[in-house]
Design a protein around this motif. Structure first.
Motif, PDB file in Angstrom:
ATOM      1  N   LEU A   1       0.972  -1.213  -0.044  1.00 41.42           N
ATOM      2  CA  LEU A   1      -0.039   0.023   0.013  1.00 41.42           C
ATOM      3  C   LEU A   1       0.781   1.301  -0.151  1.00 41.42           C
ATOM      4  CD1 LEU A   1      -2.763  -0.992   2.640  1.00 41.42           C
ATOM      5  CD2 LEU A   1      -3.125  -0.976   0.080  1.00 41.42           C
ATOM      6  N   ILE A   2       1.917   1.352   0.906  1.00 45.87           N
ATOM      7  CA  ILE A   2       2.931   2.541   0.815  1.00 45.87           C
ATOM      8  C   ILE A   2       3.448   2.502  -0.447  1.00 45.87           C
ATOM      9  CG2 ILE A   2       5.097   3.182   1.791  1.00 45.87           C
ATOM     10  CD1 ILE A   2       3.880   1.692   4.418  1.00 45.87           C
ATOM     11  N   GLU A   3       4.195   1.453  -1.016  1.00 49.55           N
ATOM     12  CA  GLU A   3       4.911   1.706  -2.380  1.00 49.55           C
ATOM     13  C   GLU A   3       3.844   1.931  -3.455  1.00 49.55           C
ATOM     14  OE1 GLU A   3       6.758  -1.548  -5.482  1.00 49.55           O
ATOM     15  OE2 GLU A   3       6.826  -2.070  -3.310  1.00 49.55           O
ATOM     16  N   GLU A   4       2.827   1.460  -3.496  1.00 46.17           N
ATOM     17  CA  GLU A   4       1.778   2.060  -4.408  1.00 46.17           C
ATOM     18  C   GLU A   4       1.188   3.448  -4.251  1.00 46.17           C
ATOM     19  OE1 GLU A   4      -0.970  -1.147  -4.831  1.00 46.17           O
ATOM     20  OE2 GLU A   4       0.687  -2.523  -5.956  1.00 46.17           O
ATOM     21  N   ARG A   5       1.438   3.928  -2.872  1.00 46.45           N
ATOM     22  CA  ARG A   5       0.882   5.352  -2.478  1.00 46.45           C
ATOM     23  C   ARG A   5      -0.476   4.944  -2.527  1.00 46.45           C
ATOM     24  NH1 ARG A   5       5.016   9.707  -2.687  1.00 46.45           N
ATOM     25  NH2 ARG A   5       6.834   8.714  -3.399  1.00 46.45           N
ATOM     26  N   ARG A   6      -1.093   4.056  -1.881  1.00 45.92           N
ATOM     27  CA  ARG A   6      -2.495   3.963  -1.603  1.00 45.92           C
ATOM     28  C   ARG A   6      -2.989   4.368  -0.216  1.00 45.92           C
ATOM     29  NH1 ARG A   6      -3.362  -1.788  -3.483  1.00 45.92           N
ATOM     30  NH2 ARG A   6      -5.485  -1.671  -2.679  1.00 45.92           N
ATOM     31  N   ILE A   7      -1.954   4.801   0.393  1.00 38.11           N
ATOM     32  CA  ILE A   7      -2.078   4.907   1.890  1.00 38.11           C
ATOM     33  C   ILE A   7      -1.413   6.230   2.267  1.00 38.11           C
ATOM     34  CG2 ILE A   7      -0.717   3.158   3.005  1.00 38.11           C
ATOM     35  CD1 ILE A   7      -3.059   2.664   4.754  1.00 38.11           C
ATOM     36  N   ARG A   8      -1.593   7.055   3.101  1.00 37.92           N
ATOM     37  CA  ARG A   8      -0.799   8.152   3.779  1.00 37.92           C
ATOM     38  C   ARG A   8       0.230   7.514   4.505  1.00 37.92           C
ATOM     39  NH1 ARG A   8      -3.185  11.542   7.240  1.00 37.92           N
ATOM     40  NH2 ARG A   8      -4.817  10.375   7.688  1.00 37.92           N
ATOM     41  N   TYR A   9       1.412   8.141   4.579  1.00 33.54           N
ATOM     42  CA  TYR A   9       2.352   7.512   5.495  1.00 33.54           C
ATOM     43  C   TYR A   9       3.172   8.591   6.012  1.00 33.54           C
ATOM     44  CZ  TYR A   9       5.323   6.943   1.428  1.00 33.54           C
ATOM     45  OH  TYR A   9       5.888   7.166   0.327  1.00 33.54           O
ATOM     46  N   VAL A  10       4.311   8.460   6.844  1.00 34.26           N
ATOM     47  CA  VAL A  10       5.234   9.642   7.305  1.00 34.26           C
ATOM     48  C   VAL A  10       6.493   8.823   7.248  1.00 34.26           C
ATOM     49  CG1 VAL A  10       5.721  11.203   8.935  1.00 34.26           C
ATOM     50  CG2 VAL A  10       3.449  10.815   8.610  1.00 34.26           C
TER      51      VAL A  10
END
Length: 70
Positions: free
Chosen positions: A25-34
């Motif tokens: 999800l992070i790699e595909e930027r489907r979710i916010r992260y910090v």
């Protein structure tokens, strides 16, 4: 800024998946992260948004579909 920031492992446990799923999800930027240095943290609100956006509500059957043919 009262959000808890969770690690990938914590998110995986919360969602009942392997750590690979939140990483994807992070790699595909489907979710916010910090990014905190080399660490990645996901706000708890981002998980709630992700789940809410993908929740499918049940449909109510139409009354006509419940009647029997004579």
């Amino acid at each position: 800024m009262n959000d808890r920031y969770l690690s990938v492992d914590q998110v995986a446990e919360l969602l009942g998946t392997t750590p690979r799923f939140p990483r994807r999800l992070i790699e595909e930027r489907r979710i916010r992260y910090v990014k905190v240095g080399r660490h990645v943290r996901i706000p708890e609100s981002a998980i709630e948004e992700f789940v809410r956006a993908r929740t499918v509500e049940p449909i109510k059957p139409r009354r006509a579909a419940l009647r029997r043919a004579a």
